[in-house]
Scaffold this motif. Structure first.
Motif, PDB file in Angstrom:
ATOM      1  N   ASN A  38      29.252  61.366  79.048  1.00  0.00           N
ATOM      2  CA  ASN A  38      30.715  61.387  79.055  1.00  0.00           C
ATOM      3  C   ASN A  38      31.249  62.788  78.795  1.00  0.00           C
ATOM      4  N   ILE A  39      30.632  63.499  77.847  1.00  0.00           N
ATOM      5  CA  ILE A  39      31.056  64.870  77.551  1.00  0.00           C
ATOM      6  C   ILE A  39      30.816  65.770  78.760  1.00  0.00           C
ATOM      7  N   ASP A  40      29.674  65.591  79.434  1.00  0.00           N
ATOM      8  CA  ASP A  40      29.389  66.387  80.634  1.00  0.00           C
ATOM      9  C   ASP A  40      30.416  66.115  81.725  1.00  0.00           C
ATOM     10  N   THR A  41      30.841  64.859  81.857  1.00  0.00           N
ATOM     11  CA  THR A  41      31.869  64.517  82.840  1.00  0.00           C
ATOM     12  C   THR A  41      33.178  65.231  82.525  1.00  0.00           C
ATOM     13  N   LEU A  42      33.550  65.255  81.251  1.00  0.00           N
ATOM     14  CA  LEU A  42      34.772  65.954  80.850  1.00  0.00           C
ATOM     15  C   LEU A  42      34.663  67.448  81.149  1.00  0.00           C
ATOM     16  N   LYS A  43      33.505  68.020  80.902  1.00  0.00           N
ATOM     17  CA  LYS A  43      33.318  69.453  81.160  1.00  0.00           C
ATOM     18  C   LYS A  43      33.467  69.772  82.635  1.00  0.00           C
ATOM     19  N   ARG A  44      33.067  68.842  83.496  1.00  0.00           N
ATOM     20  CA  ARG A  44      33.179  69.075  84.942  1.00  0.00           C
ATOM     21  C   ARG A  44      34.599  68.867  85.450  1.00  0.00           C
ATOM     22  N   TRP A  45      35.323  67.927  84.861  1.00  0.00           N
ATOM     23  CA  TRP A  45      36.621  67.531  85.409  1.00  0.00           C
ATOM     24  C   TRP A  45      37.825  68.182  84.746  1.00  0.00           C
ATOM     25  N   LEU A  46      37.767  68.457  83.461  1.00  0.00           N
ATOM     26  CA  LEU A  46      38.940  69.031  82.799  1.00  0.00           C
ATOM     27  C   LEU A  46      39.092  70.503  83.181  1.00  0.00           C
TER      28      LEU A  46
END
Length: 237
Positions: free
Chosen positions: A188-196
């Protein structure tokens, strides 16, 4: 001075805990620091007047010392949304009032300042204004605290969309783990790093005791490019 408005994806996701850690991280890097909580609901009555635990924590963590009233100009007893707490107290608070309080406190010489909001991004202040208008009035960029629990991605993306729609800059975000058993936390944190559209300033691990000194060690403020700048750069609109 570098001043930032700190908000969260929801209430009770550790916004003040993260703010205190950021203030400590700034001091660790050699910067003077100051935290403000211009409006706070759920204040306790004391011999010194209404006091809010978040505001007191920010005061303790700040290297620049102000009076309580300069840190928390509007203290409201009811533990609810600011517009309801103000109404119960027989008051009507406006963005112009809060902006004026903040500008007065930010006139001090300080390298790094945080202005903490209340709850999430869209919180009513009165019958016409939302608290999200305060950073726009002050011209301050935004730091977002993402409470890592089920639903964090949706809350983070919606909050970011609202911040950008309001014409403000999201300059960084912090992942604060509030559910130690969150499924696929790292993914989930990796997803945030890619999208935010802003850098991650750090990931604060689950810490039920809330040790800000330890939390500060998990933060990296280099993306904020902290440099001394005239306080006059804060909008006087």
């Amino acid at each position: 001075m570098a001043a930032f408005f700190i908000t969260g994806t929801d209430t009770d996701i550790g916004k003040t805990y993260v703010a205190v850690a950021l203030l400590q991280a700034a001091q660790n890097a050699g910067y003077s620091s100051l935290g403000l909580k211009p409006i706070a609901a759920g204040c306790e009555r004391t011999a010194d007047g209404l006091r809010n635990s978040d505001a007191l924590a920010l005061m303790q963590a700040s290297s620049v010392k102000l009076s309580y009233e300069e840190v928390n100009a509007v203290a409201l007893p009811a533990p609810c949304s600011p517009h309801l707490a103000a109404s119960e107290a027989g008051r009507r608070i406006t963005i112009n009032q809060l902006a004026g309080y903040c500008r007065g406190s930010l006139s001090r010489r300080v390298d790094f300042a945080l202005i903490e909001g209340a709850g999430g991004w869209r919180v009513p202040l009165n019958d016409r204004e939302m608290l999200s208008a305060l950073p726009k009035a002050l011209g301050t960029p935004v730091i977002l605290v993402v409470g890592m629990r089920l639903g964090a991605l949706n809350a983070a993306f919606l909050s970011t969309e609202a911040i950008l729609k309001d014409g403000l800059r999201l300059v960084g975000w912090v992942a604060n783990v509030i559910d130690p058993d969150m499924l696929k936390l790292e993914e989930n944190i990796d997803t945030l790093k890619r999208w935010l559209p802003a850098p991650c300033l750090g990931v604060l691990p689950w810490a039920p005791e809330g040790d800000a000194l330890d939390a500060a060690s998990h933060l990296d403020l280099s993306a904020l490019s902290l440099k001394a700048r005239p306080s006059s750069q804060i909008s006087s609109k």
